[in-house]
Design a protein around this motif. Sequence first.
Motif, PDB file in Angstrom:
ATOM      1  N   SER A  62      26.931 -11.238   3.262  1.00  0.00           N
ATOM      2  CA  SER A  62      27.315 -12.207   2.335  1.00  0.00           C
ATOM      3  C   SER A  62      26.067 -12.349   1.148  1.00  0.00           C
ATOM      4  O   SER A  62      24.949 -12.535   1.700  1.00  0.00           O
ATOM      5  CB  SER A  62      27.599 -13.622   2.810  1.00  0.00           C
ATOM      6  N   PHE A  63      26.509 -12.313  -0.042  1.00  0.00           N
ATOM      7  CA  PHE A  63      25.352 -12.521  -1.271  1.00  0.00           C
ATOM      8  C   PHE A  63      25.811 -13.844  -1.939  1.00  0.00           C
ATOM      9  O   PHE A  63      27.172 -14.199  -2.095  1.00  0.00           O
ATOM     10  CB  PHE A  63      25.146 -11.541  -2.122  1.00  0.00           C
ATOM     11  N   ALA A  67      23.657 -17.939 -10.234  1.00  0.00           N
ATOM     12  CA  ALA A  67      23.850 -17.198 -11.482  1.00  0.00           C
ATOM     13  C   ALA A  67      24.505 -16.019 -11.439  1.00  0.00           C
ATOM     14  O   ALA A  67      24.308 -15.530 -10.339  1.00  0.00           O
ATOM     15  CB  ALA A  67      22.640 -17.253 -12.333  1.00  0.00           C
ATOM     16  N   PRO A  68      25.160 -15.347 -12.411  1.00  0.00           N
ATOM     17  CA  PRO A  68      25.681 -14.000 -12.227  1.00  0.00           C
ATOM     18  C   PRO A  68      24.492 -13.151 -11.786  1.00  0.00           C
ATOM     19  O   PRO A  68      23.402 -13.216 -12.218  1.00  0.00           O
ATOM     20  CB  PRO A  68      26.141 -13.797 -13.638  1.00  0.00           C
ATOM     21  N   VAL A  73      21.469  -5.424  -9.125  1.00  0.00           N
ATOM     22  CA  VAL A  73      22.312  -5.965  -7.696  1.00  0.00           C
ATOM     23  C   VAL A  73      23.344  -5.438  -7.571  1.00  0.00           C
ATOM     24  O   VAL A  73      24.068  -5.137  -6.373  1.00  0.00           O
ATOM     25  CB  VAL A  73      22.182  -7.720  -7.487  1.00  0.00           C
ATOM     26  N   ASP A  74      24.344  -5.800  -8.734  1.00  0.00           N
ATOM     27  CA  ASP A  74      25.990  -5.170  -8.545  1.00  0.00           C
ATOM     28  C   ASP A  74      26.065  -3.651  -8.007  1.00  0.00           C
ATOM     29  O   ASP A  74      26.802  -3.559  -7.221  1.00  0.00           O
ATOM     30  CB  ASP A  74      26.513  -5.556  -9.912  1.00  0.00           C
ATOM     31  N   SER A  75      25.156  -2.693  -8.523  1.00  0.00           N
ATOM     32  CA  SER A  75      25.173  -1.542  -8.199  1.00  0.00           C
ATOM     33  C   SER A  75      24.756  -1.303  -6.794  1.00  0.00           C
ATOM     34  O   SER A  75      24.880  -0.350  -6.018  1.00  0.00           O
ATOM     35  CB  SER A  75      24.302  -0.609  -9.190  1.00  0.00           C
ATOM     36  N   LEU A  76      23.654  -1.964  -6.228  1.00  0.00           N
ATOM     37  CA  LEU A  76      23.294  -1.822  -5.054  1.00  0.00           C
ATOM     38  C   LEU A  76      24.471  -2.315  -4.029  1.00  0.00           C
ATOM     39  O   LEU A  76      24.504  -1.684  -3.067  1.00  0.00           O
ATOM     40  CB  LEU A  76      22.024  -2.980  -4.682  1.00  0.00           C
ATOM     41  N   PRO A  92      34.413 -10.505  -4.509  1.00  0.00           N
ATOM     42  CA  PRO A  92      34.026 -11.488  -5.377  1.00  0.00           C
ATOM     43  C   PRO A  92      34.740 -13.009  -5.277  1.00  0.00           C
ATOM     44  O   PRO A  92      35.600 -13.002  -5.331  1.00  0.00           O
ATOM     45  CB  PRO A  92      33.784 -11.073  -6.714  1.00  0.00           C
ATOM     46  N   VAL A  93      33.579 -13.998  -5.158  1.00  0.00           N
ATOM     47  CA  VAL A  93      33.996 -15.331  -4.949  1.00  0.00           C
ATOM     48  C   VAL A  93      33.359 -16.286  -6.088  1.00  0.00           C
ATOM     49  O   VAL A  93      32.223 -16.072  -5.970  1.00  0.00           O
ATOM     50  CB  VAL A  93      34.055 -16.042  -3.795  1.00  0.00           C
TER      51      VAL A  93
END
Length: 108
Positions: A62-63, A67-68, A73-76, A92-93
């Motif tokens: 869980s991340f 903030a967005p 981080v999204d690619s990771l 995504p939540v």
Amino acid sequence: MKLGFVWRIARRDSRAAPRQLLLVTAAMAVGVAALVAIDSFTANLQDAVHRQARGLLGADLSFSSNAPLPGRVDSLIDSIVVHAGADAAQTPVVEFGAMAYVPRTSGT
């Protein structure tokens, strides 16, 4: 407050009104017992939630962020999902708080 003073007052009250002293002592004991019971229940509940967090969360990872997340981080995260296998999923939540303004009372 000194301990000797407390003992003198308790002795004086026990002579004048032993039932009232017993009632006050019993009320204090029940109050302390209630606080200890509530604290124990809270600690046990938190421990149970921590032990079962993975099942309650329904995820292995869980991340969270206020903030967005940056693109890196999204690619990771995407690479972790791809590496995990075909049955892995990413959900995504987005949560936000809201308030209502009441013009008639100028309150929220």
